[in-house]
Structures are given as C-alpha cells and as structure tokens.
Design an enzyme around this catalytic site. Structure first.
Site, PDB file in Angstrom:
ATOM      1  N   LYS A  18       0.830  -1.205   0.000  1.00  0.00           N
ATOM      2  CA  LYS A  18       0.000   0.000   0.000  1.00  0.00           C
ATOM      3  C   LYS A  18       0.872   1.265   0.000  1.00  0.00           C
ATOM      4  O   LYS A  18       2.093   1.191   0.215  1.00  0.00           O
ATOM      5  CB  LYS A  18      -0.933  -0.060   1.211  1.00  0.00           C
ATOM      6  CG  LYS A  18      -1.927  -1.237   1.151  1.00  0.00           C
ATOM      7  CD  LYS A  18      -2.868  -1.227   2.360  1.00  0.00           C
ATOM      8  CE  LYS A  18      -3.900  -2.331   2.286  1.00  0.00           C
ATOM      9  NZ  LYS A  18      -4.852  -2.272   3.436  1.00  0.00           N
ATOM     10  N   TYR A  39     -12.842  -1.641  -2.671  1.00  0.00           N
ATOM     11  CA  TYR A  39     -13.295  -1.725  -1.277  1.00  0.00           C
ATOM     12  C   TYR A  39     -14.802  -1.504  -1.143  1.00  0.00           C
ATOM     13  O   TYR A  39     -15.274  -1.101  -0.083  1.00  0.00           O
ATOM     14  CB  TYR A  39     -12.513  -0.725  -0.418  1.00  0.00           C
ATOM     15  CG  TYR A  39     -11.074  -1.164  -0.179  1.00  0.00           C
ATOM     16  CD1 TYR A  39     -10.793  -2.273   0.617  1.00  0.00           C
ATOM     17  CD2 TYR A  39     -10.004  -0.491  -0.743  1.00  0.00           C
ATOM     18  CE1 TYR A  39      -9.486  -2.696   0.838  1.00  0.00           C
ATOM     19  CE2 TYR A  39      -8.687  -0.897  -0.533  1.00  0.00           C
ATOM     20  CZ  TYR A  39      -8.445  -2.004   0.262  1.00  0.00           C
ATOM     21  OH  TYR A  39      -7.146  -2.424   0.483  1.00  0.00           O
ATOM     22  N   ASN A  72      -1.997  -0.041   7.004  1.00  0.00           N
ATOM     23  CA  ASN A  72      -1.502  -1.345   7.455  1.00  0.00           C
ATOM     24  C   ASN A  72      -0.651  -2.087   6.423  1.00  0.00           C
ATOM     25  O   ASN A  72      -0.612  -3.310   6.402  1.00  0.00           O
ATOM     26  CB  ASN A  72      -2.654  -2.197   7.998  1.00  0.00           C
ATOM     27  CG  ASN A  72      -3.717  -2.466   6.965  1.00  0.00           C
ATOM     28  OD1 ASN A  72      -3.577  -2.068   5.813  1.00  0.00           O
ATOM     29  ND2 ASN A  72      -4.765  -3.154   7.371  1.00  0.00           N
ATOM     30  N   HIS A  95      -2.084  -5.478   1.389  1.00  0.00           N
ATOM     31  CA  HIS A  95      -3.369  -6.144   1.156  1.00  0.00           C
ATOM     32  C   HIS A  95      -3.092  -7.593   0.807  1.00  0.00           C
ATOM     33  O   HIS A  95      -2.103  -7.889   0.121  1.00  0.00           O
ATOM     34  CB  HIS A  95      -4.106  -5.478  -0.011  1.00  0.00           C
ATOM     35  CG  HIS A  95      -5.254  -6.304  -0.527  1.00  0.00           C
ATOM     36  ND1 HIS A  95      -6.472  -6.343   0.120  1.00  0.00           N
ATOM     37  CD2 HIS A  95      -5.367  -7.157  -1.588  1.00  0.00           C
ATOM     38  CE1 HIS A  95      -7.278  -7.173  -0.540  1.00  0.00           C
ATOM     39  NE2 HIS A  95      -6.632  -7.674  -1.578  1.00  0.00           N
ATOM     40  N   GLU A 139      -9.099  -9.735  -8.438  1.00  0.00           N
ATOM     41  CA  GLU A 139      -8.150  -8.645  -8.150  1.00  0.00           C
ATOM     42  C   GLU A 139      -6.919  -8.749  -9.056  1.00  0.00           C
ATOM     43  O   GLU A 139      -6.410  -7.734  -9.548  1.00  0.00           O
ATOM     44  CB  GLU A 139      -7.767  -8.703  -6.669  1.00  0.00           C
ATOM     45  CG  GLU A 139      -8.958  -8.394  -5.768  1.00  0.00           C
ATOM     46  CD  GLU A 139      -8.736  -8.729  -4.292  1.00  0.00           C
ATOM     47  OE1 GLU A 139      -7.624  -9.134  -3.913  1.00  0.00           O
ATOM     48  OE2 GLU A 139      -9.698  -8.573  -3.514  1.00  0.00           O
TER      49      GLU A 139
HETATM   50  P1  GDP Z   1      -7.993  -6.794   5.503  1.00  0.00           P
HETATM   51  O1  GDP Z   1      -8.660  -7.857   4.661  1.00  0.00           O
HETATM   52  O2  GDP Z   1      -7.155  -7.366   6.629  1.00  0.00           O
HETATM   53  O3  GDP Z   1      -7.231  -5.798   4.681  1.00  0.00           O
HETATM   54  O4  GDP Z   1      -9.146  -6.003   6.262  1.00  0.00           O
HETATM   55  P2  GDP Z   1     -10.598  -5.495   5.829  1.00  0.00           P
HETATM   56  O5  GDP Z   1     -11.036  -6.096   4.527  1.00  0.00           O
HETATM   57  O6  GDP Z   1     -11.478  -5.640   7.021  1.00  0.00           O
HETATM   58  O7  GDP Z   1     -10.369  -3.923   5.622  1.00  0.00           O
HETATM   59  C1  GDP Z   1      -9.830  -3.415   4.427  1.00  0.00           C
HETATM   60  C2  GDP Z   1      -8.910  -2.270   4.764  1.00  0.00           C
HETATM   61  O8  GDP Z   1      -9.668  -1.190   5.322  1.00  0.00           O
HETATM   62  C3  GDP Z   1      -7.865  -2.575   5.853  1.00  0.00           C
HETATM   63  O9  GDP Z   1      -6.758  -3.274   5.366  1.00  0.00           O
HETATM   64  C4  GDP Z   1      -7.528  -1.189   6.353  1.00  0.00           C
HETATM   65  O10 GDP Z   1      -6.642  -0.510   5.441  1.00  0.00           O
HETATM   66  C5  GDP Z   1      -8.903  -0.504   6.315  1.00  0.00           C
HETATM   67  N1  GDP Z   1      -9.598  -0.632   7.602  1.00  0.00           N
HETATM   68  C6  GDP Z   1     -10.184  -1.744   8.130  1.00  0.00           C
HETATM   69  N2  GDP Z   1     -10.752  -1.491   9.319  1.00  0.00           N
HETATM   70  C7  GDP Z   1     -10.529  -0.177   9.558  1.00  0.00           C
HETATM   71  C8  GDP Z   1     -10.890   0.703  10.629  1.00  0.00           C
HETATM   72  O11 GDP Z   1     -11.540   0.304  11.621  1.00  0.00           O
HETATM   73  N3  GDP Z   1     -10.502   2.001  10.513  1.00  0.00           N
HETATM   74  C9  GDP Z   1      -9.800   2.447   9.431  1.00  0.00           C
HETATM   75  N4  GDP Z   1      -9.453   3.751   9.390  1.00  0.00           N
HETATM   76  N5  GDP Z   1      -9.435   1.659   8.401  1.00  0.00           N
HETATM   77  C10 GDP Z   1      -9.798   0.367   8.466  1.00  0.00           C
END
Ligand code: GDP
Length: 139
Positions: A11, A51, A114, A117, A128
């Site tokens: 990222k 997303y 974080n 991805h 993807e």
């Molecule tokens: P992943 O599959 O581990 O990437 O997690 P998710 O699919 O739940 O979320 C997608 C992305 O959204 C994450 O990798 C983070 O960059 C962002 N994200 C997820 N949860 C949060 C949150 O509670 N707050 C914020 N600011 N970003 C979040």
C-alpha cells in the site's frame, strides 16, 4: 481458475517509507513465487470498487484517500495454499494484534495504514489479479 495464487498490494505507506524491497524479500523468503509485479496507482474509482464491501463503513472515505494518495506495488504470488498462507504471513488487519514477525507487525503503523493487502479467497484473488494484469504480464 486461480488456485495456489493470491493477489497483494504493497500500500502507499509501504512505498512512501521505502519498504518495497524489504517486504518483497520477506514474501519470497516465505516461499511465494512472484508471478506478476508492477508499480501503479489506484484512481478514486478503482479504490471505491476494490473496497465496495466497506462503502457503508465510517472509514470508507479515509480508506479511499489513503489508497489513492500515491503509488502501490501490485503483485500476483504463487504458493501451495497461497491465499491462506499469505493472510497468515501478513497478520491481523490491526498491526497491534498482528503476530510477531508478520508483515503488518513489522511494517504497519495502524489499522488504517496497514502496509499490505492480501486477497481473502481464491475467487477474489482471481478478480483482483485480473484487474491489474493481462495474461501477457503473468509468468
Ligand atoms: P484486511 O482484509 O485485513 O485488509 O481487512 P478489511 O477487509 O477488514 O479492511 C480493508 C482495509 O480497510 C484494511 O486493510 C484497512 O486498510 C482498512 N480498515 C479496516 N478497518 C478499519 C478501521 O476500523 N478504521 C480504518 N481507518 N481503516 C480500516
């Protein structure tokens, strides 16, 4: 069908911090073969589509801003059990909960920024990967 393959993005925070080499080294040292690789940048429409599952969430706007603010590294990776093993390698979404030695534990600053991805299913890995790469870019 994509089996034994997953899709990843390093990222914008990873690119900004100069961590491309270190993260790719960690990925290949963990047994993944790089099938496709490029530096690219998501448009707003790309990030909103990628997303879309989160579009009702309060952080959606911040997520799109973050993911479009600079280049990313997109890659397709191959390994037996790639999707699950790569999710293990990157660690929990929130780096404070990511296991020691995982990519998010080592390189991520926060739940929003974080570092990486990783696809969550073979089906999504195929979607993807095909979004970023043509057949002639996969090896
Ligand atoms: P992943 O599959 O581990 O990437 O997690 P998710 O699919 O739940 O979320 C997608 C992305 O959204 C994450 O990798 C983070 O960059 C962002 N994200 C997820 N949860 C949060 C949150 O509670 N707050 C914020 N600011 N970003 C979040």
């Amino acid at each position: 069908m994509f089996t034994n393959k997953t899709f990843t993005m390093l990222k914008p925070d990873s690119v900004e911090k100069g961590n491309i080499g270190a993260i790719l080294e960690k990925i290949t040292a963990s047994g993944f073969r790089i099938v496709a690789l490029k530096l690219t940048q998501l448009t707003n429409a790309d990030a909103e589509a990628f997303y879309a599952v989160h579009n009702e969430r309060p952080f959606f706007g911040d997520l799109v801003t973050y993911m479009t603010r600079g280049p990313i590294v997109a890659a397709i990776l191959e390994k037996e059990n790639a999707v699950e093993d790569f999710r293990t390698l990157i660690g929990a979404t929130n780096p404070t909960e990511a296991a020691e030695g995982t990519i998010r534990n080592m390189f991520a600053d926060s739940i929003s920024e974080n570092a990486v991805h990783g696809s969550d299913s073979d089906e999504n890995a195929a979607i993807e990967g095909a979004f970023h790469f043509s057949e002639r870019e996969m090896f």
